[in-house]
Design a protein around this motif. Structure first.
Motif, PDB file in Angstrom:
ATOM      1  N   GLU A 129      29.579  37.307  42.735  1.00 36.01           N
ATOM      2  CA  GLU A 129      31.374  37.453  42.648  1.00 36.01           C
ATOM      3  C   GLU A 129      31.566  36.965  41.030  1.00 36.01           C
ATOM      4  O   GLU A 129      32.496  37.393  40.604  1.00 36.01           O
ATOM      5  N   ASP A 130      30.895  36.170  40.368  1.00 40.36           N
ATOM      6  CA  ASP A 130      31.107  35.335  39.447  1.00 40.36           C
ATOM      7  C   ASP A 130      30.488  36.508  38.195  1.00 40.36           C
ATOM      8  O   ASP A 130      30.651  36.192  36.959  1.00 40.36           O
ATOM      9  N   GLY A 131      29.839  37.596  38.541  1.00 43.95           N
ATOM     10  CA  GLY A 131      29.299  38.448  37.620  1.00 43.95           C
ATOM     11  C   GLY A 131      27.783  38.136  37.458  1.00 43.95           C
ATOM     12  O   GLY A 131      27.262  38.949  36.479  1.00 43.95           O
ATOM     13  N   SER A 132      27.217  36.996  37.576  1.00 46.79           N
ATOM     14  CA  SER A 132      25.822  36.649  37.546  1.00 46.79           C
ATOM     15  C   SER A 132      24.895  37.604  38.214  1.00 46.79           C
ATOM     16  O   SER A 132      25.329  38.216  39.221  1.00 46.79           O
ATOM     17  N   VAL A 133      23.665  37.614  37.759  1.00 45.82           N
ATOM     18  CA  VAL A 133      22.901  38.384  38.449  1.00 45.82           C
ATOM     19  C   VAL A 133      22.429  37.878  39.936  1.00 45.82           C
ATOM     20  O   VAL A 133      21.947  36.612  39.855  1.00 45.82           O
ATOM     21  N   ASN A 134      22.358  38.832  40.908  1.00 40.77           N
ATOM     22  CA  ASN A 134      21.609  38.221  42.405  1.00 40.77           C
ATOM     23  C   ASN A 134      20.491  38.664  42.412  1.00 40.77           C
ATOM     24  O   ASN A 134      20.318  40.113  42.683  1.00 40.77           O
ATOM     25  N   GLU A 135      19.541  37.868  41.916  1.00 38.05           N
ATOM     26  CA  GLU A 135      18.102  38.570  42.128  1.00 38.05           C
ATOM     27  C   GLU A 135      17.550  38.755  43.281  1.00 38.05           C
ATOM     28  O   GLU A 135      16.699  39.710  43.369  1.00 38.05           O
TER      29      GLU A 135
END
Length: 271
Positions: A129-135
């Motif tokens: 949700e914060d735009g970070s990558v969800n590996e």
């Protein structure tokens, strides 16, 4: 001595072009992919068209020289330039630090970003949700991308768990997405919108996550590539890019192929 030989090899009377244009510098050879619609491609009559083609011709007009296009596969583009098969690359090549170790680039004439496209039914979650990558969202997912591109570099660094399928041609990339051979692709959002998502065959697909603007991978934009040591020619090319940016030509070129502009709104060079 090496610099003098390079100047002679590229017929660098081009770098001293006057407004009238000298007879000694009639042609600049430009490498482009010729298959990357709508940036550089052949129309039904076999003529080269596209945003890159328009930019290259405008640069030629500014320099007072003819432009001779050479079609080159993407993964051999820089090696072919270094081997003197052509003088410039105008092929939607992003300006990156890695590439700048080998060649020089002009100021940008187009923005450079990435975007994932996937099947709606897959409910892919590549980002938090914060735009970070969800590996974890990439585990077991087949990602299609074009070989030797900035997208390939991004995937290797940010999503090492993804199963990557690499393609030499962009058309095969989209075909395999449609046929379910890959779950998603990473590509240029401008091309994805016009060539695929806005067409009937793109009805079952959607953008996945935000547009990716990491300059570490995609650079500051797309520029003209040329061999190192050709500073005077580079300066003249930058003058041409400044001219077509400020006189509105880049917007005209973009709107021939897109419903929006795709260039930096202001010239990004230095005085």
């Amino acid at each position: 001595m090496r610099r003098l030989l390079a100047l002679a090899t590229v017929a660098f009377a081009v770098a001293t072009v006057t407004p009238q244009g000298p007879a000694a510098a009639e042609t600049l050879r430009v490498g482009t992919e010729c298959t990357y619609h709508p940036f550089n491609f052949r129309d039904e009559n076999g003529e080269l068209q596209g945003y890159d083609i328009d930019v290259a011709k405008a640069i030629g007009d500014h320099l007072g020289v003819e432009i001779e296009f050479h079609c080159q596969k993407w993964d051999g583009m820089i090696p072919a330039l270094l081997a003197n098969k052509f003088d410039l690359i105008v092929a939607s090549m992003s300006i990156t630090d890695q590439r700048k170790q080998k060649i020089d680039f002009s100021d940008p004439y187009r923005v450079s970003i990435g975007q994932f496209i996937g099947a709606k039914e897959k409910d892919l979650m590549f980002f938090n949700e914060d735009g970070s990558v969800n590996e974890a969202g990439f585990e077991g997912v087949k990602i299609g991308l074009q070989r030797a591109t900035t997208y390939d570099n991004w995937i290797q660094a940010r999503a090492p768990n993804a199963e990557v399928v690499r393609y030499d041609a962009i058309e095969a990339l989209y075909l395999d997405l449609q046929n379910g051979r890959v779950d998603a692709i990473m590509t240029n959002p401008m091309k994805a919108y016009l060539k695929f998502l806005s067409q009937p065959e793109g009805a079952g697909f959607e953008v996945v996550g935000p547009q990716i603007e990491e300059t570490e991978f995609f650079g500051i934009g797309v520029g003209v590539g040329l061999r190192k040591g050709n500073d005077e020619l580079l300066s003249r090319i930058n003058e041409g890019i400044r001219q077509v940016t400020e006189d509105g030509s880049l917007e005209v070129f973009a709107r021939k192929h897109f419903p929006f502009t795709i260039h930096p709104q202001k010239w990004q060079g230095t005085e």
